[in-house]
Design a protein around this motif. Structure first.
Motif, short mmCIF file in Angstrom:
data_model
loop_
_atom_site.label_atom_id
_atom_site.label_comp_id
_atom_site.label_asym_id
_atom_site.label_seq_id
_atom_site.Cartn_x
_atom_site.Cartn_y
_atom_site.Cartn_z
N THR A 1 0.84 -1.23 -0.09
CA THR A 1 0.01 0.07 -0.04
C THR A 1 0.98 1.09 0.05
N SER B 1 -10.77 7.08 3.49
CA SER B 1 -11.45 5.67 4.10
C SER B 1 -10.81 4.72 3.75
N ARG B 2 -10.21 4.31 2.87
CA ARG B 2 -9.92 3.03 2.32
C ARG B 2 -8.87 2.27 3.41
N ASP B 3 -9.08 0.98 3.28
CA ASP B 3 -8.03 0.00 4.17
C ASP B 3 -7.45 -1.08 2.97
#
Ligand SMILES: NC(=O)C1=CN([C@@H]2O[C@H](COP(=O)(O)OP(=O)(O)OC[C@H]3O[C@@H](n4cnc5c(N)ncnc54)[C@H](O)[C@@H]3O)[C@@H](O)[C@H]2O)[C@@H](O)CC1
Ligand SMILES: Nc1ncnc2c1ncn2[C@@H]1O[C@H](COP(=O)(O)OP(=O)(O)O)[C@@H](O)[C@H]1O
Ligand SMILES: [K+]
Length: 531
Positions: A178, A416-418
């Motif tokens: 990520t 907001s994303r994980d």
């Protein structure tokens, strides 16, 4: 860097995919874990010597972690000792707990291993070079506080010369899939490397989120795995599950660009495609004009700008080769689209937010042309994204920046994303049912079904000057210029190529770039690639 065996791969694997590549190479007898680790550690040591200019008698510090990244560090420590440096090793965790290949190289090192103690490390003298081999692709949770404390102590330890920090695979703290920094606040400054030696292939984390700020220079070192990419060359469609890196060498780029942009011999202007860009009212036309000019420069045979009647005079004063039409309403647009030679549509730049734009988007999508939706065309659906998704099809593409993306896909937005930016774009493509081009320093192109590509506007392809008003409008135009004559359903490839042309045009201009400069760099770029 001459002494490290550098290579270029199109694969940009996740940590799990990298593990699978290594496992299958070991199973097939291509190499062994120990051999890969030996090559990784030696490449690190060579790169560190070259980058720091350190030599016999100089001090080197190697920080080793509890996994295989630490194993690379022990190999590097032995290699630096062999080169005559005064090497100190400091480990996070008890090195006696290391297993497998890493344990073998602890034994080969055979000298003292100090615990990672910031106080002791801060007493100096500061080394000439330091290798960060604490965590690599296996980082699974935030690093312990002692790690940034140790880095800070080493940086401020008394010493005469500069300190060069070289990261093994990826700077410790950066999550490899990520690019997120899993470390306490403020750690980014202390954990940053001057040089990162990635093993076998660049990983998503080198390009996403905080990754680029921590990597310094990025080099890819071979560790004896096959250098055959698992993703196809850019001249072929990409359907695999490993992210394709869009960073071609000169020969591949020339062939690729020719395939997309060189006119057919004996063709005519209509065979090169006709782009229609929809624009807004008076005083709002700059963005659409830039998109239109970029489409024409890229290679569309004809480009028409459709604007409301009261914006005609203004636009007529600014345009020559680009044609003008009055498009007041969605009905006007529907009438124009009866001409099936209009092959690509651009809606969004300067179009205005509201019902007129929504109506035009509906008519455009129903007409089943290559349809590029950007800016206001996306924001107009922020309250009802499902209405947009229901109409999208495989010849449509959305080209949001992170802000516009979050408006349509709130749960996948940056805050907001994980998951990685790549996986967020993949999810969005599945949900929308069309290709998504998600902009930023690293631009992601994702298709329904999971194919994803990453264009790195970073490192040797640094396009930071593109962060300027209107740059995105020209990208829409370039994409339309390619899509106008692309066969149906090839928008993923057109988006990869457009992103690359856009970035290279910007790079060829360099400092001081403004969006207007981008279209007019394209001819030189094409000539340089032998088109
Ligand atoms: N055969 C291989 O697997 C090879 C691996 N290589 C190196 O190995 C690395 C991957 O090795 P690993 O999978 O062992 O992973 P790492 O060495 O990156 O780290 C994993 C270890 O750290 C622990 N850990 C993870 N996050 C932690 C945290 N926040 N705090 C404390 N402990 C934590 C894990 O439990 C595990 O013990 C690559 O990045 C590369 O440098 C290279 O040597 C090439 C060959
Ligand atoms: N820091 C950066 N490094 C590299 N490229 C960037 C950077 N910031 C933006 N870009 C690129 O610049 C363009 C900006 O587009 P966008 O945000 O839509 O701007 P605008 O809406 O003003 O046209 C995109 O292509 C994006 O990928
Ligand atoms: K590391």
């Amino acid at each position: 860097m001459s002494s490290v065996e550098i290579h270029q791969m199109r694969d940009c694997p996740t940590s799990a995919q990298m593990g699978a590549i290594e496992t299958s190479a070991m199973k097939d007898g291509v190499t062994t874990g120990a051999e890969m680790m030996r090559r990784a550690g030696r490449a690190l040591a060579r790169a560190a010597l070259e980058a720091s200019g350190a030599g016999p008698g100089d001090r080197a510090l190697v920080l080793c972690g509890p996994g295989n990244n630490g194993g690379d560090g022990y190999v590097a420590a032995s290699a630096l000792r062999e080169a005559g440096l005064d090497v100190q090793v400091s480990a996070l965790g008890d090195p006696r707990n290391l297993r497998g290949d890493a344990a073998l190289f602890v034994e080969e090192w055979g000298e003292a291993i100090a615990p990672l103690d910031p106080e002791a490390l801060g007493q100096g003298p500061r080394p000439a070079l330091m290798i960060d081999a604490v965590f690599g692709t296996g980082l699974s949770r935030p690093v312990p506080d002692v790690l940034p404390k140790a880095f800070a102590a080493i940086r401020s330890a008394p010493g005469a010369g500069p300190l060069t920090i070289v990261a093994a695979d990826i700077p410790s703290g950066i999550q490899s899939d990520t690019g997120a920094l899993l470390a306490p606040g403020g750690a980014e400054e202390v954990l940053a490397a001057d040089l990162t030696i990635a093993f076998h292939a660049a990983k998503p984390g080198h390009f996403l989120e905080q990754g680029p700020a921590l990597c310094g220079t990025l080099e890819i070192a071979s560790i004896g795995l096959s250098q055959d990419d698992r993703t196809p060359p850019l001249t072929e469609p990409h359907e695999g599950d490993i992210t394709r890196l869009v960073a071609p060498g000169a020969a591949e780029a020339a062939k690729w660009l020719a395939g997309w942009a060189r006119p057919e011999p004996g063709g005519h202007k209509f065979s090169r495609g006709h782009v229609l860009v929809l624009g807004g009212g008076p005083g709002k036309g700059g963005a659409a004009r830039m998109a239109a000019r970029a489409a024409l420069r890229t290679g569309a045979g004809l480009v028409t700008l459709g604007v409301p009647a009261d914006a005609i005079t203004e636009n007529a004063a600014r345009l020559d080769a680009i044609m003008l039409s009055v498009v007041e309403t969605a009905d006007d647009l529907g009438g124009m689209l009866e001409d099936d030679r209009l092959s690509a549509l651009v809606l969004g730049p300067g179009l205005g937010i509201g019902e007129r734009t929504r109506a035009m988007v509906r008519v455009s999508l129903d007409a089943r042309r290559a349809t590029i939706l950007d800016a206001d065309a996306l924001t107009s659906f922020a309250d009802h994204p499902e209405e947009l998704f229901d109409r999208l099809h495989e010849d449509a593409i959305l080209t949001p920046h992170e802000g516009e993306f979050a408006r349509l896909f709130p749960d996948l937005g940056l805050k907001s994303r994980d998951m990685s930016k790549i996986d967020a774009a993949r999810r969005a493509a599945d949900r929308a049912g069309c290709v998504i081009l998600l902009k930023g320093a690293a631009t992601i192109v994702a298709s329904p079904g999971g194919a994803a590509s990453l264009h790195p506007g970073l490192y040797e392809r640094d396009t930071r000057w593109l962060a300027t008003a209107g740059a995105g409008d020209t990208l829409c135009g370039i994409l339309a210029g390619l899509a106008a004559h692309a066969p149906d359903g090839r928008l993923h490839g057109a988006a990869e190529c457009a992103t690359s042309i856009h970035a290279e045009a910007a790079r060829s201009f360099g400092p001081g770039l403004i969006a207007e400069d981008i279209p007019d760099r394209i001819p030189d770029l094409y000539r340089a690639h032998g088109l």
